[in-house]
Design a protein around this motif. Structure first.
Motif, short mmCIF file in Angstrom:
data_model
loop_
_atom_site.label_atom_id
_atom_site.label_comp_id
_atom_site.label_asym_id
_atom_site.label_seq_id
_atom_site.Cartn_x
_atom_site.Cartn_y
_atom_site.Cartn_z
N GLY A 175 0.78 -6.81 -13.95
CA GLY A 175 -0.34 -7.38 -13.23
C GLY A 175 -0.17 -7.38 -11.72
N ASN A 176 0.90 -6.75 -11.23
CA ASN A 176 1.04 -6.58 -9.78
C ASN A 176 0.01 -5.55 -9.34
N LEU A 177 -0.67 -5.83 -8.24
CA LEU A 177 -1.66 -4.90 -7.71
C LEU A 177 -1.05 -4.10 -6.56
N PHE A 178 -1.45 -2.84 -6.48
CA PHE A 178 -1.01 -1.94 -5.41
C PHE A 178 -2.22 -1.19 -4.90
N ASP A 179 -2.23 -0.93 -3.63
CA ASP A 179 -3.26 -0.14 -2.97
C ASP A 179 -2.68 1.25 -2.74
N VAL A 180 -3.53 2.27 -2.83
CA VAL A 180 -3.13 3.64 -2.50
C VAL A 180 -4.06 4.10 -1.39
N TRP A 181 -3.48 4.74 -0.37
CA TRP A 181 -4.23 5.13 0.82
C TRP A 181 -4.00 6.59 1.13
N GLU A 182 -5.08 7.29 1.46
CA GLU A 182 -5.00 8.67 1.96
C GLU A 182 -5.69 8.70 3.31
N HIS A 183 -4.97 9.18 4.31
CA HIS A 183 -5.55 9.28 5.65
C HIS A 183 -4.86 10.45 6.36
N HIS A 184 -5.64 11.41 6.77
CA HIS A 184 -5.06 12.62 7.35
C HIS A 184 -4.87 12.56 8.86
N THR A 225 0.85 -1.19 0.00
CA THR A 225 0.00 0.00 0.00
C THR A 225 0.88 1.24 0.00
N PHE A 226 0.67 2.09 -0.98
CA PHE A 226 1.35 3.39 -1.04
C PHE A 226 0.51 4.41 -0.29
N PHE A 227 1.15 5.47 0.21
CA PHE A 227 0.47 6.53 0.94
C PHE A 227 0.50 7.79 0.08
N THR A 228 -0.59 8.53 0.03
CA THR A 228 -0.65 9.79 -0.70
C THR A 228 -1.34 10.85 0.14
N ASN A 229 -1.05 12.10 -0.16
CA ASN A 229 -1.74 13.20 0.52
C ASN A 229 -2.81 13.83 -0.37
N ASP A 230 -2.97 13.31 -1.60
CA ASP A 230 -3.98 13.83 -2.52
C ASP A 230 -4.46 12.70 -3.43
N ILE A 231 -5.34 11.88 -2.90
CA ILE A 231 -5.78 10.68 -3.61
C ILE A 231 -6.57 11.01 -4.87
N LEU A 232 -7.36 12.07 -4.84
CA LEU A 232 -8.16 12.44 -6.01
C LEU A 232 -7.29 12.81 -7.20
N SER A 233 -6.28 13.64 -6.97
CA SER A 233 -5.38 14.04 -8.05
C SER A 233 -4.59 12.86 -8.59
N LEU A 234 -4.05 12.03 -7.69
CA LEU A 234 -3.28 10.87 -8.12
C LEU A 234 -4.15 9.91 -8.92
N HIS A 235 -5.34 9.63 -8.43
CA HIS A 235 -6.26 8.74 -9.14
C HIS A 235 -6.57 9.29 -10.53
N ASN A 236 -6.88 10.57 -10.61
CA ASN A 236 -7.19 11.20 -11.89
C ASN A 236 -6.00 11.15 -12.85
N ASP A 237 -4.81 11.45 -12.35
CA ASP A 237 -3.61 11.42 -13.19
C ASP A 237 -3.36 10.02 -13.75
N LEU A 238 -3.48 9.00 -12.90
CA LEU A 238 -3.24 7.63 -13.36
C LEU A 238 -4.31 7.20 -14.36
N LYS A 239 -5.56 7.53 -14.08
CA LYS A 239 -6.65 7.16 -14.97
C LYS A 239 -6.48 7.84 -16.33
N THR A 240 -6.14 9.12 -16.32
CA THR A 240 -5.92 9.88 -17.56
C THR A 240 -4.77 9.29 -18.37
N ALA A 241 -3.76 8.76 -17.67
CA ALA A 241 -2.60 8.16 -18.34
C ALA A 241 -2.86 6.74 -18.81
N GLY A 242 -4.07 6.23 -18.58
CA GLY A 242 -4.42 4.90 -19.06
C GLY A 242 -4.04 3.76 -18.14
N VAL A 243 -3.67 4.08 -16.90
CA VAL A 243 -3.35 3.04 -15.92
C VAL A 243 -4.65 2.37 -15.48
N ASN A 244 -4.61 1.06 -15.31
CA ASN A 244 -5.77 0.32 -14.84
C ASN A 244 -5.97 0.60 -13.36
#
Length: 131
Positions: free
Chosen positions: A116-125, A76-95
């Protein structure tokens, strides 16, 4: 007398088909830098902090496991801005899967790398992570 203790995780190793191709993908999408390049192996860092080691696998092994016939991630990766990261990855064609808001436990989403490696991304303040 000092007693040795685990104080954190230094890095995680994942299997990939092509170390260089995978490294390029992770650098592009997450800004990691490459270090410790060896035959079939390299390290990905965030600034001076080790994050992932990629190792060329001789078979179709992936960093996933199953629970109730559903594939799960091991990192699990940690982020401070899950919405932006999700949008950037989706826009770049990442599954990427949809963001899940689990209230007091934070927000999460899962993505898949080239192999096909799966990763989780987590945001928690309300959680302190020391890097």
């Amino acid at each position: 007398m000092k007693v040795g203790k685990i104080i954190g995780i230094a890095y995680n190793v994942i299997p990939v088909n092509d170390v260089e191709q995978s490294a390029t993908w992770f650098v592009k999408h997450f800004g990691f830098n490459i270090r410790n390049r060896r035959e079939g192996y390299l390290s990905l860092f965030r600034e001076n902090r080790p994050i992932l080691d990629l190792i060329q696998s001789e078979n179709d092994t992936r960093a996933v496991f199953e629970v109730n016939n559903q594939k799960r991630w091991v990192i699990t990766f940690f982020t401070n801005d899950i919405l932006s990261l999700h949008n950037d990855l989706k826009t770049a064609g990442v599954n990427v899967r949809n963001i899940s808001d689990e209230g007091k436990y934070g927000k999460f989403f899962v993505f898949e790398d080239l192999d096909g490696n799966l990763f989780d991304v987590w945001e928690h303040h309300d959680c302190e992570l020391i890097y």
